[in-house]
Design an enzyme around this catalytic site. Structure first.
Site, PDB file in Angstrom:
ATOM      1  N   ASP A 180       0.788  -1.221   0.000  1.00 16.74           N
ATOM      2  CA  ASP A 180       0.000   0.000   0.000  1.00 16.74           C
ATOM      3  C   ASP A 180       0.833   1.291   0.000  1.00 16.74           C
ATOM      4  O   ASP A 180       1.900   1.349   0.617  1.00 16.74           O
ATOM      5  CB  ASP A 180      -0.898  -0.020   1.258  1.00 16.74           C
ATOM      6  CG  ASP A 180      -2.124   0.855   1.100  1.00 16.74           C
ATOM      7  OD1 ASP A 180      -2.542   1.076  -0.048  1.00 16.74           O
ATOM      8  OD2 ASP A 180      -2.676   1.289   2.126  1.00 16.74           O
ATOM      9  N   HIS A 240      -7.742   9.070   6.543  1.00 17.80           N
ATOM     10  CA  HIS A 240      -6.891   8.050   7.165  1.00 17.80           C
ATOM     11  C   HIS A 240      -6.862   8.287   8.669  1.00 17.80           C
ATOM     12  O   HIS A 240      -6.893   9.435   9.106  1.00 17.80           O
ATOM     13  CB  HIS A 240      -5.464   8.147   6.629  1.00 17.80           C
ATOM     14  CG  HIS A 240      -5.310   7.683   5.210  1.00 17.80           C
ATOM     15  ND1 HIS A 240      -5.000   8.529   4.189  1.00 17.80           N
ATOM     16  CD2 HIS A 240      -5.422   6.452   4.663  1.00 17.80           C
ATOM     17  CE1 HIS A 240      -4.920   7.842   3.058  1.00 17.80           C
ATOM     18  NE2 HIS A 240      -5.176   6.575   3.316  1.00 17.80           N
ATOM     19  N   GLY A 241      -6.771   7.212   9.438  1.00 19.29           N
ATOM     20  CA  GLY A 241      -6.661   7.370  10.888  1.00 19.29           C
ATOM     21  C   GLY A 241      -7.980   7.785  11.519  1.00 19.29           C
ATOM     22  O   GLY A 241      -9.050   7.565  10.963  1.00 19.29           O
TER      23      GLY A 241
HETATM   24 ZN    ZN Z   1      -4.730   4.908   2.238  1.00 18.57          ZN
END
Ligand code: ZN
Length: 277
Positions: free
Chosen positions: A79, A175-176
């Site tokens: 990724d 993200h996160g």
């Molecule tokens: Zn990502």
């Protein structure tokens, strides 16, 4: 069994579900992802973050072996590769899909760099996911300047120009951990899905909410990346156990159990449970 990601996502797209791409950076997480998928009879994608494992060549061999022996379809993604060298490292390690992320550089350069790596990857029988628009980090959302939502016409052009196999889109996920409530642009997703024929990917699945996720699947998302919620669940399992005295010997099985429970939950939410064929 080890399968190509486009082969796996072709069915997801047709039937309106998404395959979970689960954080897999070592033996424990990779085994947990596959065990969850086998229990739910779901296809699964093992998602190794860039530099997620220090010995990538060994790790690549191990997960290829796991995938071949699994009772359900498994694809392997390296990724967010951010450099040419990193993408090649992923190919050499044996991932059958690499994500090439150039979403933060200007469009023209993005296309040039992705196109070059697509040509190399395809020659090595490896598929490529890329990202257009930009999914932000750590609680940023669609209102943040760091994020850039995907423009449907540009997405179509990008896929044609680069020949990527799947496309990650920015429709308001992050993200996160989210700062506030996630605000997803389903209208935008619909427009992108009408134009782009390759499978669409959602990054930042953690914290997005079950209802939101299920809706994105119905509107064209075929793969959802999940990292944070799996780790959080593993951690919570550990905390609630307490690990008193000799319970500490169960450290890794308990972590694994926490991960598996949440992974199985996502398979139900995304609709991939029972779809392993
Ligand atoms: Zn990502």
């Amino acid at each position: 069994m080890l399968v190509r990601i486009t082969e796996m996502l072709k069915y997801a797209k047709k039937e309106g579900y998404a395959v979970p791409a689960l954080a897999a950076v070592d033996e424990l997480t990779s085994r947990a992802a596959i065990e969850a998928a086998e229990r739910m009879k779901s296809p699964v994608i093992l998602l190794c973050m860039e530099n997620g494992n220090k010995d990538l060549c060994y790790f690549g061999k191990m997960i290829n072996d796991f995938a071949i022996r699994a009772q359900i379809p498994v694809a392997l993604v390296y990724d967010h590769t951010t450099s040419f060298e990193s993408a090649i490292k992923g190919i050499r390690a044996g991932f059958n899909c690499i994500m090439v992320d150039r979403s933060q550089i200007p469009y023209k350069e993005n296309v040039a760099q992705v196109k070059e790596l697509v040509r190399i990857a395809h020659a090595a029988n490896v598929e490529v996911e890329s990202e257009l628009g930009h999914v932000g980090m750590e609680g940023s959302d669609a209102q943040d300047s760091e994020c850039a939502l995907t423009v449907p016409d540009e997405a179509l052009k990008f896929v044609e120009e680069t020949d990527v196999d799947c496309l990650a889109v920015a429709i308001g996920t992050s993200h996160g951990v989210y700062k506030g409530k996630p605000k997803l642009r389903f209208d935008l997703l619909e427009k992108i899905a009408q134009k782009v024929t390759v499978p669409l990917v959602l990054h930042g699945g953690s914290g997005t909410g079950d209802e939101n996720l299920a809706k994105t699947c119905r509107k064209g998302i075929c793969k959802v990346n999940i990292v944070n919620d799996l780790y959080r669940s593993a951690y919570n399992a550990l905390i609630s156990d307490g690990m008193e005295g000799n319970r500490i010997y169960n450290l890794f099985p308990v972590l694994s159990k926490g991960y598996i429970e949440t992974a199985m939950h996502f398979m139900k939410v995304l609709g991939s449970a029972g779809k392993a064929i």
